[in-house]
Write a protein that holds these residues in place. Structure first.
Motif, PDB file in Angstrom:
ATOM      1  N   ASP A 111      -5.870  -4.134 -11.979  1.00 44.31           N
ATOM      2  CA  ASP A 111      -5.541  -4.594 -10.628  1.00 44.31           C
ATOM      3  C   ASP A 111      -4.101  -4.238 -10.253  1.00 44.31           C
ATOM      4  O   ASP A 111      -3.823  -3.828  -9.126  1.00 44.31           O
ATOM      5  CB  ASP A 111      -5.751  -6.115 -10.514  1.00 44.31           C
ATOM      6  N   ILE A 112      -3.183  -4.425 -11.204  1.00 47.67           N
ATOM      7  CA  ILE A 112      -1.776  -4.129 -10.918  1.00 47.67           C
ATOM      8  C   ILE A 112      -1.578  -2.631 -10.672  1.00 47.67           C
ATOM      9  O   ILE A 112      -0.904  -2.232  -9.711  1.00 47.67           O
ATOM     10  CB  ILE A 112      -0.873  -4.621 -12.081  1.00 47.67           C
ATOM     11  N   LEU A 113      -2.182  -1.794 -11.501  1.00 42.20           N
ATOM     12  CA  LEU A 113      -2.055  -0.353 -11.277  1.00 42.20           C
ATOM     13  C   LEU A 113      -2.630   0.048  -9.925  1.00 42.20           C
ATOM     14  O   LEU A 113      -2.052   0.894  -9.215  1.00 42.20           O
ATOM     15  CB  LEU A 113      -2.756   0.442 -12.393  1.00 42.20           C
ATOM     16  N   ASP A 114      -3.741  -0.564  -9.575  1.00 36.73           N
ATOM     17  CA  ASP A 114      -4.371  -0.266  -8.295  1.00 36.73           C
ATOM     18  C   ASP A 114      -3.459  -0.633  -7.125  1.00 36.73           C
ATOM     19  O   ASP A 114      -3.294   0.143  -6.177  1.00 36.73           O
ATOM     20  CB  ASP A 114      -5.687  -1.057  -8.213  1.00 36.73           C
ATOM     21  N   GLU A 115      -2.836  -1.792  -7.204  1.00 36.07           N
ATOM     22  CA  GLU A 115      -1.985  -2.236  -6.096  1.00 36.07           C
ATOM     23  C   GLU A 115      -0.656  -1.487  -6.067  1.00 36.07           C
ATOM     24  O   GLU A 115      -0.146  -1.156  -4.995  1.00 36.07           O
ATOM     25  CB  GLU A 115      -1.747  -3.749  -6.164  1.00 36.07           C
ATOM     26  N   LEU A 116      -0.069  -1.212  -7.229  1.00 39.03           N
ATOM     27  CA  LEU A 116       1.149  -0.392  -7.250  1.00 39.03           C
ATOM     28  C   LEU A 116       0.875   0.967  -6.613  1.00 39.03           C
ATOM     29  O   LEU A 116       1.693   1.489  -5.838  1.00 39.03           O
ATOM     30  CB  LEU A 116       1.641  -0.198  -8.690  1.00 39.03           C
ATOM     31  N   ALA A 117      -0.289   1.535  -6.933  1.00 47.10           N
ATOM     32  CA  ALA A 117      -0.653   2.834  -6.352  1.00 47.10           C
ATOM     33  C   ALA A 117      -0.764   2.724  -4.836  1.00 47.10           C
ATOM     34  O   ALA A 117      -0.222   3.548  -4.096  1.00 47.10           O
ATOM     35  CB  ALA A 117      -1.968   3.323  -6.959  1.00 47.10           C
ATOM     36  N   ASP A 118      -1.458   1.693  -4.366  1.00 49.46           N
ATOM     37  CA  ASP A 118      -1.624   1.537  -2.916  1.00 49.46           C
ATOM     38  C   ASP A 118      -0.274   1.407  -2.212  1.00 49.46           C
ATOM     39  O   ASP A 118      -0.078   1.952  -1.126  1.00 49.46           O
ATOM     40  CB  ASP A 118      -2.482   0.301  -2.612  1.00 49.46           C
ATOM     41  N   VAL A 119       0.642   0.673  -2.827  1.00 50.87           N
ATOM     42  CA  VAL A 119       1.966   0.515  -2.216  1.00 50.87           C
ATOM     43  C   VAL A 119       2.660   1.873  -2.134  1.00 50.87           C
ATOM     44  O   VAL A 119       3.207   2.250  -1.082  1.00 50.87           O
ATOM     45  CB  VAL A 119       2.816  -0.503  -2.999  1.00 50.87           C
ATOM     46  N   LEU A 120       2.607   2.644  -3.209  1.00 50.78           N
ATOM     47  CA  LEU A 120       3.254   3.961  -3.170  1.00 50.78           C
ATOM     48  C   LEU A 120       2.574   4.887  -2.160  1.00 50.78           C
ATOM     49  O   LEU A 120       3.247   5.633  -1.440  1.00 50.78           O
ATOM     50  CB  LEU A 120       3.247   4.622  -4.566  1.00 50.78           C
ATOM     51  N   LEU A 121       1.252   4.823  -2.075  1.00 51.71           N
ATOM     52  CA  LEU A 121       0.541   5.698  -1.121  1.00 51.71           C
ATOM     53  C   LEU A 121       0.993   5.410   0.314  1.00 51.71           C
ATOM     54  O   LEU A 121       1.332   6.329   1.065  1.00 51.71           O
ATOM     55  CB  LEU A 121      -0.976   5.496  -1.236  1.00 51.71           C
ATOM     56  N   TYR A 122       1.014   4.138   0.693  1.00 52.75           N
ATOM     57  CA  TYR A 122       1.384   3.829   2.078  1.00 52.75           C
ATOM     58  C   TYR A 122       2.872   4.055   2.330  1.00 52.75           C
ATOM     59  O   TYR A 122       3.269   4.467   3.408  1.00 52.75           O
ATOM     60  CB  TYR A 122       0.967   2.405   2.447  1.00 52.75           C
ATOM     61  N   LEU A 123       3.708   3.775   1.332  1.00 55.55           N
ATOM     62  CA  LEU A 123       5.144   4.018   1.501  1.00 55.55           C
ATOM     63  C   LEU A 123       5.412   5.514   1.692  1.00 55.55           C
ATOM     64  O   LEU A 123       6.189   5.922   2.576  1.00 55.55           O
ATOM     65  CB  LEU A 123       5.899   3.497   0.268  1.00 55.55           C
ATOM     66  N   THR A 124       4.757   6.326   0.874  1.00 59.95           N
ATOM     67  CA  THR A 124       4.933   7.773   0.957  1.00 59.95           C
ATOM     68  C   THR A 124       4.435   8.317   2.297  1.00 59.95           C
ATOM     69  O   THR A 124       5.085   9.142   2.949  1.00 59.95           O
ATOM     70  CB  THR A 124       4.163   8.453  -0.202  1.00 59.95           C
ATOM     71  N   ARG A 125       3.272   7.815   2.711  1.00 52.89           N
ATOM     72  CA  ARG A 125       2.694   8.281   3.976  1.00 52.89           C
ATOM     73  C   ARG A 125       3.557   7.848   5.164  1.00 52.89           C
ATOM     74  O   ARG A 125       3.787   8.625   6.096  1.00 52.89           O
ATOM     75  CB  ARG A 125       1.271   7.730   4.094  1.00 52.89           C
ATOM     76  N   LEU A 126       4.056   6.624   5.120  1.00 53.19           N
ATOM     77  CA  LEU A 126       4.920   6.115   6.194  1.00 53.19           C
ATOM     78  C   LEU A 126       6.179   6.973   6.304  1.00 53.19           C
ATOM     79  O   LEU A 126       6.573   7.393   7.410  1.00 53.19           O
ATOM     80  CB  LEU A 126       5.278   4.653   5.911  1.00 53.19           C
ATOM     81  N   ALA A 127       6.824   7.245   5.172  1.00 57.75           N
ATOM     82  CA  ALA A 127       8.027   8.075   5.201  1.00 57.75           C
ATOM     83  C   ALA A 127       7.701   9.464   5.741  1.00 57.75           C
ATOM     84  O   ALA A 127       8.462  10.037   6.533  1.00 57.75           O
ATOM     85  CB  ALA A 127       8.638   8.172   3.805  1.00 57.75           C
ATOM     86  N   ASP A 128       6.553  10.003   5.348  1.00 55.17           N
ATOM     87  CA  ASP A 128       6.196  11.354   5.773  1.00 55.17           C
ATOM     88  C   ASP A 128       5.962  11.428   7.284  1.00 55.17           C
ATOM     89  O   ASP A 128       6.461  12.343   7.942  1.00 55.17           O
ATOM     90  CB  ASP A 128       4.957  11.830   5.009  1.00 55.17           C
ATOM     91  N   VAL A 129       5.239  10.482   7.844  1.00 54.15           N
ATOM     92  CA  VAL A 129       4.990  10.565   9.292  1.00 54.15           C
ATOM     93  C   VAL A 129       6.284  10.330  10.076  1.00 54.15           C
ATOM     94  O   VAL A 129       6.428  10.812  11.205  1.00 54.15           O
ATOM     95  CB  VAL A 129       3.867   9.611   9.785  1.00 54.15           C
ATOM     96  N   LEU A 130       7.230   9.615   9.495  1.00 51.67           N
ATOM     97  CA  LEU A 130       8.522   9.431  10.153  1.00 51.67           C
ATOM     98  C   LEU A 130       9.438  10.642   9.951  1.00 51.67           C
ATOM     99  O   LEU A 130      10.439  10.787  10.665  1.00 51.67           O
ATOM    100  CB  LEU A 130       9.229   8.182   9.604  1.00 51.67           C
ATOM    101  N   GLY A 131       9.120  11.474   8.976  1.00 48.57           N
ATOM    102  CA  GLY A 131       9.994  12.611   8.684  1.00 48.57           C
ATOM    103  C   GLY A 131      11.183  12.243   7.799  1.00 48.57           C
ATOM    104  O   GLY A 131      12.223  12.887   7.852  1.00 48.57           O
TER     105      GLY A 131
END
Lengths: 108, 108, 108, 108
Positions: C63-83
Motif C-alpha cells: 500500500d505504501i509503495l502504491d501511494e508513494l508512486a501515485d504521489v510522484l506521478l501526480y507531482l511529476t505530471r503537475l510540474a510538467d504541465v506547468l513547465g
C-alpha cells in the motif's frame, strides 16, 4: 443532534472500543487529513460548474455525504481531545476576518 | 453560537464581499484541504505525547485554534453550498460505524 | 527509469487516453492532495517507531509503495504541465534552506 | 542534479543538523501533507483555465516553485528513510495503470 451531542457520541464510541489511546491530537490530525484527501478527490476531475451539481448524481452524493461526515467526526474529536470549543474558535476567527477583509460598500 | 448561526454568518460574510462566485464546492474543497494542511503542519514534529499537551504553549495554542476554526469555517461553508446538513450526515455515519465496528464486550 | 523518462511516460499515457483536457494544474493539485491523504492515512494510527518499520508488513508495504508512486506521478505530471523543472526547483530550495537553517558546528 | 543526488543532499542536510530523529515516516508523511496543502491553496480560487497560466504571475510563480520543491523534498526524504526506490515504485504503478485503463483505439 447538536454539535455537543456529537462530541458525546464520539467520546462514548471511542471509550466502548478502547480507542482512546490512539486518539492523540497528532493521530487525529492525520486522520482528518486523510479524510479531507478523500473528499477532495471526489471533486478533482469536475469543473467548478459540475461540482456545484455534484449531488444530482446519487452515488456521488452518497460518497460526498460520507466524506463530509468523516471530516466533521475527526475535526470534532480532535477539538474535543485538545479541549477546544470549536464554535467559539470559529466565531472568534470570523470576527478577525471581518476586520481583515472589510465588506464592499453598500449602494444607498 | 450554534452551527446554524455559523452557517448564516458565513453566508452574510460571502455576500457582503461578492465572494459567492468563488465558493464552488470544488474551490471550497481545495480551501478546506489547504487549511487542514496548515493544521497538520503544527503537529508534524511533535511526538504523540507532546501533541496532547500542545495547548500548553501559548503561541502554538493560538495557531491551533486559528487553524481548527478555519477548517470548520470551510467545512461548514462547503456543506452549505452543497445543501448538505452536516450534523445529519455525521449522525448517519456514526450509526453506520456502530454496525461496522462492534463495541468491545462489557464485563459483567 | 529516470525522472525524464517518467515525464515522457506520463505524457504518452495521458495522450493515449485523451486525458490531457483534465490535466489542468488545478485538477492535478487536487489529485496530488488526494493521494497524499491516502498515504498519510496509512501511518495515522502507528507510533513514530512503528512507522519506521512499516515495510515489514507485506500488505502495508504494498500500500505504501502504491501511494508513494501515485504521489510522484501526480507531482511529476503537475510540474510538467506547468513547465517547471522539479529537480532545479528542489536544488534551489535546498540552497535557500542551507542559508535559513545553518548546520550545527562540527567538533574539531 | 539527479534524484539520487537529491537523496544524498537531503541525507547530508538532516545529518548536519541532527534532524534525523525527527525524520520518522509518520512525521515526514505529515510534513508532506502540510506542503501539499500549501501548494493546493495557491490554486484554490483560480479557474482551471487561470491555473494553466499561473506561472505568468511572477509572485505566484515563485510560490508555486517553492511549494513544488518542498513536496519533492519531503517525498524523496520519506521514500529514502523507508528504503523505497521512488522511480521503481512509479514505474511499476504505471505498468499497473496501463492494464487498468486501456488506451483509446487508434484510428488507422
Amino acid at each position: 443532534m447538536t454539535l455537543d451531542d456529537l462530541i458525546q457520541r464520539l467520546r462514548d464510541f471511542a471509550a466502548a472500543r478502547d480507542w482512546e489511546p490512539f486518539h492523540t491530537p497528532k493521530n487525529l490530525a492525520m486522520a482528518l487529513s486523510g479524510e479531507v484527501g478523500e473528499l477532495t478527490a471526489l471533486f478533482q476531475w469536475l469543473t467548478p460548474e459540475e461540482s456545484a451539481k455534484a449531488l444530482d448524481d446519487p452515488q456521488l452524493k452518497a460518497d460526498i455525504l460520507d466524506e463530509l461526515a468523516d471530516v466533521l467526526l475527526y475535526l470534532t474529536r480532535l477539538a474535543d481531545v485538545l479541549g477546544v470549543d470549536l464554535l467559539d474558535a470559529a466565531s472568534a476567527k470570523i470576527d478577525r476576518n471581518e476586520l481583515r477583509f472589510p465588506p464592499l460598500p453598500t449602494a444607498d
